[in-house]
Design a protein around this motif. Structure first.
Motif, mmCIF file in Angstrom:
data_model
loop_
_atom_site.group_PDB
_atom_site.id
_atom_site.type_symbol
_atom_site.label_atom_id
_atom_site.label_comp_id
_atom_site.label_asym_id
_atom_site.label_seq_id
_atom_site.Cartn_x
_atom_site.Cartn_y
_atom_site.Cartn_z
ATOM 1 N N ILE B 173 24.281 -30.468 -3.701
ATOM 2 C CA ILE B 173 24.441 -30.341 -5.153
ATOM 3 C C ILE B 173 24.180 -31.680 -5.825
ATOM 4 N N ALA B 174 23.124 -31.724 -6.630
ATOM 5 C CA ALA B 174 22.765 -32.952 -7.331
ATOM 6 C C ALA B 174 23.520 -33.009 -8.665
ATOM 7 N N ALA B 202 29.742 -36.146 0.899
ATOM 8 C CA ALA B 202 29.278 -36.540 -0.430
ATOM 9 C C ALA B 202 28.862 -37.996 -0.496
ATOM 10 N N THR B 203 27.881 -38.253 -1.324
ATOM 11 C CA THR B 203 27.537 -39.588 -1.792
ATOM 12 C C THR B 203 27.447 -39.468 -3.320
ATOM 13 N N PRO B 204 27.287 -40.582 -4.025
ATOM 14 C CA PRO B 204 27.152 -40.436 -5.486
ATOM 15 C C PRO B 204 25.953 -39.574 -5.880
ATOM 16 N N THR B 207 26.515 -33.868 -3.404
ATOM 17 C CA THR B 207 27.640 -33.310 -2.665
ATOM 18 C C THR B 207 27.104 -32.172 -1.810
#
Lengths: 215, 215
Positions: B173-174, B202-204, B207
């Motif tokens: 999910i961007a 997740a990363t910034p 997700t």
């Protein structure tokens, strides 16, 4: 800096309520399952005056719902559709029981003027007929340095998102599809909204993603 | 047990491609940004024959794309819309260059029969005109004990989801809204699909939520 924020439970396909919402099923068919993640948390048990419950990332997210919130905004249906014949001797006071969980001023968007409704425990419902900007201004004044929470439903959130008023949003994504009902992120002028990821927390019951709206 | 699985990048409002897809912009307006999370990963750099890149949860997710995959399935547009006039002397071989990143048999759903197309590095495209079940059977045979990956696009994934063939799905999910284009989780008979959460990373930039389809 006080923020306008919301957190809402949402299906993987983007619905915050199932199809065929009614007074009996205000969240629509299947919609209650969106909130299952909350029922096992310690926070929820405490809200019910019970002990036990899990202390996990979902519990932390749930606990934030009312943390540092000085005022809330909600739509008319969130306050509560009237479940039966109107009785002037016993005016309808919403879904929330005698002591609603807010404990602060709540501004209800409606087309029907009504005197403020003071409940037990510090919650007063104010009925705002002048639209979302007026409700926000009144909520800001009431909240002081604290945040303002939009408690839903989808249409109320959409209006504030589309108008660029929202500072922070958190979606609690439930592992389910609703395939119909009320979709949250439609009609929000989405291509003009820029988001910065703040945090992801997860349990098997929900993935909570939090974003800042970049202005 | 070999699984049928897919991983796809998706906007917060559920789109896997933006509006107005074309040969020039196969992911539609704004759609390329869905994949930004991958470009900084070590895995991506290695794919490009470069060094560096970040080793983070997104890199791990990206690396899984081809791990333990013995065959892939994709729609005709994912293979590659033809970008110019048809030239029988130089038949179109898709978007993927002389050495596609698959290195295994790829089954392309199409209405146009065509001989298999053998590329460099172990990728052969097989063109399947008999529908999704036939493609799945052929892919299973080719994959042996390994998994089968559906590489998209949305319509291909939808058909396999609606028919109950998918074992596992992962959405990356961007943090963005597309407000139009190709929505992934429509038309999938969603209320009959039960999901079990497997993992959230997740990363910034994204997700990643992974689910098992319960049958």
């Amino acid at each position: 800096m006080a923020k306008l924020r919301f957190r809402i439970s949402i299906s993987l396909d983007g619905y915050v309520a199932g199809p065929n919402q009614s007074v009996k099923e205000p969240l629509g068919e299947g919609g209650e399952r969106l909130h299952e993640w909350v029922f096992g948390t310690r926070w929820w048990k405490q809200m019910q005056g019970e002990s036990g419950g899990e202390e996990n990332p979902s519990s932390a997210v749930a606990a934030e719902t009312f943390q540092n919130v000085g005022a809330s905004i909600m739509g008319r249906n969130m306050f509560g559709g009237h479940p039966g014949p109107w009785n002037p001797a016993k005016p309808w006071t919403g879904w929330w029981g005698a002591e609603p969980p807010y404990h602060h001023p709540v501004f209800v968007l409606t087309h029907h003027p009504r005197e403020p409704l003071e409940m037990e425990g510090g919650t007063t419902f104010y009925f705002v007929t002048e639209g979302i900007v007026s409700a926000l201004q009144q909520a800001k004044k009431a909240a002081g340095n604290k945040d303002i929470s939009i408690h839903g439903g989808a249409k109320t959130i959409q209006q504030y998102l589309a108008a660029g008023h929202v500072d922070e949003l958190q979606l609690s994504i439930a592992p389910m599809l609703l395939a119909g009902g009320e979709r949250l992120l439609d009609n929000v002028n989405g291509r003009n909204i820029r988001l910065e990821h703040l945090r992801t927390l997860a349990t098997p019951e929900a993935t909570h993603v939090k974003y800042r709206v970049i202005t």
